[in-house]
Design an enzyme around this catalytic site. Structure first.
Site, PDB file in Angstrom:
ATOM      1  N   GLU A 166       0.824  -1.212   0.000  1.00 24.22           N
ATOM      2  CA  GLU A 166       0.000   0.000   0.000  1.00 24.22           C
ATOM      3  C   GLU A 166       0.852   1.253   0.000  1.00 24.22           C
ATOM      4  O   GLU A 166       0.554   2.216  -0.709  1.00 24.22           O
ATOM      5  CB  GLU A 166      -0.959   0.014   1.192  1.00 24.22           C
ATOM      6  CG  GLU A 166      -2.115  -0.974   1.077  1.00 24.22           C
ATOM      7  CD  GLU A 166      -2.996  -0.724  -0.137  1.00 24.22           C
ATOM      8  OE1 GLU A 166      -2.962   0.395  -0.692  1.00 24.22           O
ATOM      9  OE2 GLU A 166      -3.725  -1.649  -0.539  1.00 24.22           O
ATOM     10  N   TYR A 216      -6.597   7.076   3.169  1.00 26.84           N
ATOM     11  CA  TYR A 216      -6.728   5.955   2.246  1.00 26.84           C
ATOM     12  C   TYR A 216      -6.002   4.713   2.744  1.00 26.84           C
ATOM     13  O   TYR A 216      -6.595   3.634   2.865  1.00 26.84           O
ATOM     14  CB  TYR A 216      -6.219   6.303   0.834  1.00 26.84           C
ATOM     15  CG  TYR A 216      -5.962   5.036   0.075  1.00 26.84           C
ATOM     16  CD1 TYR A 216      -7.033   4.284  -0.417  1.00 26.84           C
ATOM     17  CD2 TYR A 216      -4.675   4.489  -0.027  1.00 26.84           C
ATOM     18  CE1 TYR A 216      -6.817   3.051  -1.022  1.00 26.84           C
ATOM     19  CE2 TYR A 216      -4.463   3.265  -0.631  1.00 26.84           C
ATOM     20  CZ  TYR A 216      -5.528   2.552  -1.122  1.00 26.84           C
ATOM     21  OH  TYR A 216      -5.325   1.331  -1.682  1.00 26.84           O
ATOM     22  N   ASP A 242      -9.488   5.821  -2.837  1.00 25.40           N
ATOM     23  CA  ASP A 242      -8.329   6.254  -3.609  1.00 25.40           C
ATOM     24  C   ASP A 242      -8.823   6.934  -4.884  1.00 25.40           C
ATOM     25  O   ASP A 242     -10.017   7.191  -5.032  1.00 25.40           O
ATOM     26  CB  ASP A 242      -7.420   5.048  -3.927  1.00 25.40           C
ATOM     27  CG  ASP A 242      -8.014   4.190  -5.019  1.00 25.40           C
ATOM     28  OD1 ASP A 242      -9.260   4.150  -5.136  1.00 25.40           O
ATOM     29  OD2 ASP A 242      -7.252   3.554  -5.768  1.00 25.40           O
ATOM     30  N   CYS A 268     -13.623   1.099 -15.300  1.00 24.92           N
ATOM     31  CA  CYS A 268     -14.051   2.498 -15.142  1.00 24.92           C
ATOM     32  C   CYS A 268     -12.816   3.393 -15.182  1.00 24.92           C
ATOM     33  O   CYS A 268     -12.493   4.109 -14.246  1.00 24.92           O
ATOM     34  CB  CYS A 268     -14.811   2.653 -13.824  1.00 24.92           C
ATOM     35  SG  CYS A 268     -15.739   4.196 -13.676  1.00 24.92           S
ATOM     36  N   CYS A 272     -19.100  -3.221 -17.532  1.00 27.41           N
ATOM     37  CA  CYS A 272     -19.148  -2.858 -16.113  1.00 27.41           C
ATOM     38  C   CYS A 272     -20.309  -3.534 -15.395  1.00 27.41           C
ATOM     39  O   CYS A 272     -21.459  -3.445 -15.834  1.00 27.41           O
ATOM     40  CB  CYS A 272     -19.281  -1.348 -15.962  1.00 27.41           C
ATOM     41  SG  CYS A 272     -19.373  -0.812 -14.233  1.00 27.41           S
ATOM     42  N   CYS A 316     -25.386   3.144 -13.075  1.00 30.94           N
ATOM     43  CA  CYS A 316     -24.508   4.311 -13.221  1.00 30.94           C
ATOM     44  C   CYS A 316     -25.236   5.515 -13.816  1.00 30.94           C
ATOM     45  O   CYS A 316     -25.662   5.504 -14.975  1.00 30.94           O
ATOM     46  CB  CYS A 316     -23.304   3.948 -14.090  1.00 30.94           C
ATOM     47  SG  CYS A 316     -22.111   5.291 -14.243  1.00 30.94           S
ATOM     48  N   SER A 361       7.611  16.215 -10.095  1.00 30.95           N
ATOM     49  CA  SER A 361       6.176  16.415  -9.893  1.00 30.95           C
ATOM     50  C   SER A 361       5.772  17.868 -10.096  1.00 30.95           C
ATOM     51  O   SER A 361       4.668  18.138 -10.541  1.00 30.95           O
ATOM     52  CB  SER A 361       5.786  15.957  -8.490  1.00 30.95           C
ATOM     53  OG  SER A 361       6.660  16.496  -7.521  1.00 30.95           O
TER      54      SER A 361
END
Length: 345
Positions: free
Chosen positions: A39, A122, A140, A192, A202, A208, A299
């Site tokens: 994670e 998260y 997330d 998705c 899906c 949806c 970044s």
DNA sequence: AACACGTGGTA
DNA sequence: TTACCAAGTGT
């Protein structure tokens, strides 16, 4: 007309997951250490990039106690190339806290996990659900996107996050919380998707709202990103007769904190001419361009680096390293590129 | 809320 | 080449 859609059925998603889930290495066994490691590595990082690092960490530090016993520096070196290096420091700090203060066991609650370094909302929820079957839905980027589409939330993502996280909790099944967490993310990753979602495949297509309105591929709404400053720098590659190269450590805060680099000029918008740049060089002679300038994008800034190579003038103290040792050093990609492009591999 | 914080893959 | 983006966290 808006009320005509069925609710998303958790069981339907879980059935889809049972068929379509990928064989990821941390899914081999339910081990809190491995789930935690995966994670943290997966934060803002593609799984394809994570997997080799995950395997290498596990081979080198098979248990939490092993990682806690490692030096912070070797963990940072092993993390080299994965990016967001603060994660490596948090990872190591977290390992020590759990190993030394918590008896070697991770907290099983979201709140307990959330208090550890490197674990935010998260990750704490993900570990609680996946490792400990706690009834929570980790949110997330995948989940934000799935939920934004499911409920046709058109508000910009930045302002809608709290609402989307709340809605995500309403999707929770009665059991299989760990599988459900992964199923939701897997759905976002495989079906998705941000661009060109594969709605016909899906399991929740009929529920949806975005699909019903034909706006799925435009959600979630994102705000424009800030332009990156384009910075210029000159790096100095001082090579000793025995092949060793002079490196220096970056400050312990900010970009690439604590990582190694070639001695360099400051990074600035204005291009450097060689004479001005050399005022920032370590004592050397015979300076000459060792490779074409190249760009490296971080970044939030972009840097164009020129590398000039020279020979040391006198005996210089500092961190000298030879090509064979680089695997054990905390070299970020910028430094690795500068060395490789200058023939130092 | 907005920004700092890496990297490599994809269109 | 540019732009987007990925199982986010800390401030």
């Amino acid at each position: 007309m808006a009320g005509a859609l069925p609710s998303p059925d958790p069981k339907r998603l879980l059935a889809w997951y049972d068929v379509h889930k990928r064989a990821l290495p941390w899914r081999v066994r339910r081990d809190p250490y491995r789930i935690w490691l995966s994670e943290v590595m997966a934060q803002q990082t593609t799984l394809a990039a994570v997997i080799p690092y995950y395997q290498a960490f596990l081979a080198r530090w098979p248990s939490l106690a092993d990682l806690a016993a490692a030096d912070a520096e070797e963990v940072l070196a092993a993390w080299s190339g994965l990016g967001y290096y603060r994660r490596a420091r948090h990872l190591h700090a977290c390992a020590r806290i759990v190993a030394q203060d918590l008896g070697g066991r991770f907290p099983e609650s979201v709140e307990g996990l959330r208090a550890l370094p490197g674990l935010g909302a998260y990750s704490a929820a993900a570990i609680a659900a996946i490792a400990f079957e706690r009834p929570t839905v980790p949110v997330d980027g995948n989940v934000l996107r799935v939920v934004a589409r499911l409920f046709a939330v058109t508000k910009p993502l930045a302002q809608a996050k709290a609402d989307l996280a709340e809605r995500a909790q309403t999707l929770r099944p009665r059991r299989r919380f760990g599988d459900f967490a992964q199923a939701l993310m897997e759905l976002g990753a495989l079906v998705c998707t941000p661009r060109a979602p594969d709605c016909p495949r899906c399991p929740w297509a009929k529920a949806c709202r975005a699909r019903a309105q034909g706006i799925a591929d435009s959600l979630p709404q994102k705000s424009a990103k800030k332009a990156k400053p384009m910075l210029q720098a000159v790096a100095f590659l001082l090579r000793r007769a025995d092949g060793a190269v002079l490196l220096r450590r970056r400050p312990d805060t900010g970009l690439l904190a604590g990582m190694l680099e070639l001695p360099s000029t400051p990074w600035r918008e204005k291009p450097w001419n060689l004479d001005d740049a050399l005022e920032h060089a370590p004592p050397g002679r015979d300076w000459q361009e060792s490779a074409p300038p190249f760009r490296h994008v971080f970044s939030h800034v972009s840097v164009t680096l020129r590398v000039v190579a020279g020979r040391p003038a006198g005996r210089l103290a500092g961190l000298w390293a030879k090509p064979g040792q680089w695997g054990g050093l905390a070299l970020p990609s910028l430094t690795a590129k500068a060395l490789a492009r200058s023939g130092q591999s």
